[in-house]
Write an enzyme that holds these catalytic residues in place. Sequence first.
Site, short mmCIF file in Angstrom:
data_model
loop_
_atom_site.label_atom_id
_atom_site.label_comp_id
_atom_site.label_asym_id
_atom_site.label_seq_id
_atom_site.Cartn_x
_atom_site.Cartn_y
_atom_site.Cartn_z
N GLY A 59 0.75 -0.95 -0.07
CA GLY A 59 -0.03 -0.22 0.11
C GLY A 59 0.59 1.31 0.05
CG ASP A 113 6.81 -2.82 9.98
OD1 ASP A 113 6.05 -3.91 9.49
OD2 ASP A 113 6.65 -1.81 9.36
CG HIS A 218 -0.46 2.37 8.22
ND1 HIS A 218 0.48 2.82 9.00
CD2 HIS A 218 0.33 1.47 7.27
CE1 HIS A 218 1.79 2.02 8.97
NE2 HIS A 218 1.78 1.27 7.59
CG ASP A 385 -13.06 21.69 -21.90
OD1 ASP A 385 -13.88 22.40 -22.41
OD2 ASP A 385 -11.66 21.78 -21.88
CB SER A 429 -8.38 24.49 -29.85
OG SER A 429 -9.74 24.29 -29.54
CB SER A 430 -11.14 28.93 -28.85
OG SER A 430 -12.07 27.80 -28.84
N GLY A 466 -7.57 24.02 -38.75
CA GLY A 466 -8.37 23.49 -37.75
C GLY A 466 -9.20 22.20 -38.26
CB THR A 474 -16.99 23.96 -35.00
OG1 THR A 474 -16.88 24.50 -36.25
CG2 THR A 474 -16.33 22.55 -34.91
N GLY A 531 -19.30 27.80 -29.04
CA GLY A 531 -18.42 28.76 -29.97
C GLY A 531 -19.51 29.26 -31.17
#
Length: 546
Positions: A59, A113, A218, A385, A429-430, A466, A474, A531
């Site tokens: 873990g 341990d 833990h 998004d 990207s816009s 594009g 778009t 857009g």
Amino acid sequence: MKHFFNRRENIVTEALDGLLLTSSNGRLARLDSFPDIKVILRADWDKSKVAIISGGGAGHEPSHAGFVGKGMLTAAVSGEIFASPSVDAVLTAIRAVTGPKGSLLIVKNYTGDRLNFGLAAEKARAEGFDVEMVIVADDIAIPGINQPRGVAGTLFVHKIAGYHAEKGDDLTTVAAHAAAAACDIVSLGMSLSTCSVPGQVHEDRLGADEGELGLGIHGEPGVERITLQPVADIVATMVARLSPTLREGASHALLINNLGAVPPLEMTVIANAVLSSPLGRRVRLIIGPAPMMTALNMNGFSLSLIRLDAVREVALTAAVEPHAWMPAVERHEIRIIAAPRTSAGLNGAAVAGENTRNRRLITALCEHLISQESELNRLDSRVGDGDTGSTVASGARSVLARLDMLPLDRPAATLASLGDILGTSMGGSSGVLLSIFFTAAAKAMADKADISAALLAGLDRMTFYGGAGVGDRTMVDALSPALQALESGDITAAARAAAAGAESTKTMMKARAGRASYVGERDLAGVADPGAVAVAGAFGVAASLA
């Protein structure tokens, strides 16, 4: 909590086999006592040097097996998740790797341990093996406690002991360096959540706006709960606890450890906060940030420091085979290199100029797009998004901020300047697409003073790079028909065409470009492309001013 696993009882053995299958050139192996006794060891080990053995519950990956290799551990003994390995398992590891020069056990200070490794050491000595044990108790979370926990600072001891063993030192020397190092390590953890064990019901004891200082690895409760706050404030609290434990005037190595679920982006923000704090001035070497001793999926981090001397610095910077160990880097300032500069002004030699009509149009367009930020984000959250409104508004605000610098009296230069601004400030990207659009339009406008033809030239270049066309759902679905209508010189007709184009995207059940192309038909139905809506709104504003 959701986890990737098959059966809870097999998760540790399958994980260890996954490690073995992906280790380079088969450098690791396991004993045939597997799966009852889970020992991972160096495949090339010849018992000619001191063996370094560590381990504990699973873990904490990549600890412990991930640090087996030349220059660090010789063998790692694994228990089940958060459970100490048995005495038999530890003793089997000792027998497997201990030669004439003996072996050193490095143990984190937890009762299970200590007992299991300790009894195994005693049995091994009774069998004639030369075995030493070093216990690491580096956690300072609970002041005055008799038995501090052993946490991520244990990795410093792995590295230092592994270095001395690899260079051929005897057991007494290796153990002495390891024990001295263990005494000079301090660690403190912080988390925004507890961890979730696969196959068990998870209950998070922390509220939505709470974090916990000093959790164990833990998921043990921390020493105190704190309200959610900027990382600089969290780090300041941790620095205030750690600093008094450090020797004044000494240099230290810092290990920045991801406890499992903190994204790399946030870990580097944490690293910046730590190294920008007063503690940063006391750090000479940095290891991480990286997940090195985790607590499953705990959304937290820990800071570990060890006082440096010349020998420890060599040991910590020596190259090792295990990839899980992050090479130490020296503390340094950020290098800054001058970016290439164009000639004065936006877009080369462009000089500010005034045109009342163009100023009024650009101002109205930008203010409209800013006012639509929330609505465009809402639309984009349905089909993408969720950031189209923020992206567009960011570009609009940047244009307004530079309005007095624009060559408003020269249309071609204005278009080029808009392309420059949006290409650097809008993002995503816009921003790039609109920068291409205005830059190409500026070039066409400089060749021939025809704004409609210039904008169509910009559209041509934007769609070429594009890849989107009419019908792909778009902004092009609104922009293309609007610019076609604008050829007649009628801005009102262009605005109507843009609105119709945006409306048409509601019935397009398949997007062939942009983030919406990853969304299913059910989620696209009846939702206009944000857009395209932004473009339609802009043409509507332009028509109202005509």
